[in-house]
Design an enzyme around this catalytic site. Structure first.
Site, mmCIF file in Angstrom:
data_model
loop_
_atom_site.group_PDB
_atom_site.id
_atom_site.type_symbol
_atom_site.label_atom_id
_atom_site.label_comp_id
_atom_site.label_asym_id
_atom_site.label_seq_id
_atom_site.Cartn_x
_atom_site.Cartn_y
_atom_site.Cartn_z
ATOM 1 C CE LYS A 128 -3.993 -2.052 0.328
ATOM 2 N NZ LYS A 128 -4.872 -2.211 -0.768
ATOM 3 C CE LYS A 211 -5.671 -14.517 -7.206
ATOM 4 N NZ LYS A 211 -5.765 -14.733 -5.790
ATOM 5 C CE LYS A 214 -13.629 -8.030 -6.127
ATOM 6 N NZ LYS A 214 -14.261 -7.951 -4.944
#
Ligand code: TRP
Length: 348
Positions: A128, A211, A214
């Site tokens: 982050k 995979k 989103k």
């Protein structure tokens, strides 16, 4: 399983206490086939054998400062889709994290024994810092502490999560143990990651790479709420190659992905039919994709129908959320009462 022993006319039943399972679901948009086959299907099976708590992690989502309308909409959508996918509010406790303020209280206590150095070393925190350098808030830093509170508030020992959450769970164990050591108790058990099935299915995306996810861009993921037309379009656009040139040749990743999806949603005969065509170099990818699209539509249609039904029933949703909050608070309040005593908050 419970075992019964019959002694003359008296039936004695020995109960094995059910172990507690907790998992949190971030409220960030719609569920896709990967979420369903990779995780939720497992949750649905676990409900019968464990004391399950599944909650929507809306407090965690505040680190990115959603608008009130977005926050509410996302929480509602996750609740709808979990119910539609088969999580049963009669069997599991389904709740919204912010409905259980005891979690925030435990988070505060655990924060007193969570150290800056270890929090900064968490890989998700470091990610982050890299990806959103303008918003490195204290909530992000202490995300693993809140996650530990989520889990140990119910004294859960099993946590069904993906590999990416291993480090967070290790931190949960550290915080639970540290509390125990500080107060010289064995109050909190250690939580561990839990795979209910031996081989969790990994669902590949449609972009020919990794995979389904989103963040991999539009078109890579098929959502449970996608209409049949959208599903058809997405699958027809899936990446393929120019076809096999020699018999029985190994499938490249993008083709293997389509076959992997087919294995999950199609009948074994269908899979074999296309596998044989591939191996004899007679395959037409258009046909394969058409079939795959239709099979995805059929496999997901009961969920799609339920999403529609539940979405139009706000009173049912309200009832589920209230019932879940009451059950979750019962368990959480018991823990907090005991934790307060352990810490030394007592009445005069
Ligand atoms: N960190 C988890 C994720 O990103 C979500 C989560 C929050 C969670 N609290 C939890 C998972 C407690 C399991 C248990 O997916």
């Amino acid at each position: 399983m419970n075992t019964s022993v019959f002694t003359k006319n008296i039936k004695i039943t020995y109960f094995r206490p059910m172990e507690t399972v907790v998992s949190g679901i971030r409220s960030t948009g719609n569920l896709h086939l990967g979420n369903y086959y990779g995780a939720i299907q497992n949750f649905v099976k676990m409900q019968h054998e464990y004391n399950c708590y599944f909650f929507i992690a809306d407090l965690h989502s505040l680190t990115t400062h959603p608008t009130p309308a977005d926050l509410h909409g996302n929480v509602k959508q996750v609740l709808i889709e979990y119910l539609a996918a088969g999580i049963d509010p009669e069997k599991s406790t389904i709740y919204v994290q912010s409905d259980v303020p005891e979690v925030a209280e435990l988070y505060l206590y655990l924060n007193m024994n969570a150290y800056l150095g270890e929090l900064e070393r968490s890989t998700s925190f470091k990610d982050k810092v890299r990806t959103q350098p303008d918003n490195v808030n204290a909530g992000l830093l202490t995300y693993p502490v809140l996650m530990a509170a989520d889990i140990i508030i119910h004294k859960a020992v099993k946590v069904p999560v993906g590999k990416d959450q291993e480090q967070h769970l290790e931190m949960s164990r550290t915080f639970a143990n540290r509390f125990n050591r500080l107060y010289n108790t064995e109050y909190f058990p250690e939580p561990y990651a839990f795979n209910f099935s031996e081989n969790l299915v990994k669902i590949p995306g449609l972009d020919g790479k990794g995979k389904m996810g989103k963040s991999e861009g539009e078109g890579n993921a098929v959502y449970l709420s996608d209409s049949p037309e959208v599903i058809r379009k997405k699958v027809m656009k899936a990446v393929t190659d120019s076809g096999p040139t020699t018999e029985n040749q190994e499938k490249p990743d993008e083709i293997q992905n389509l076959f992997d999806l087919m294995k999950v949603v199609s009948a074994p005969d269908t899979y074999k039919h296309f596998d044989d065509l591939y191996n004899s170099c007679q395959i037409r990818y258009g046909d394969l994709k058409k079939q795959l699209g239709e099979d995805i539509i059929v496999a997901t249609s009961p969920i799609r129908d339920r999403i529609k039904d539940i979405s139009t029933d706000p009173s049912y949703l309200r009832q589920v959320a209230r019932h879940g909050a009451i059950k979750a608070r019962e368990s959480a309040a018991r823990t907090i009462k005991e934790v307060r005593e352990i810490i030394g908050f007592r009445n005069f």
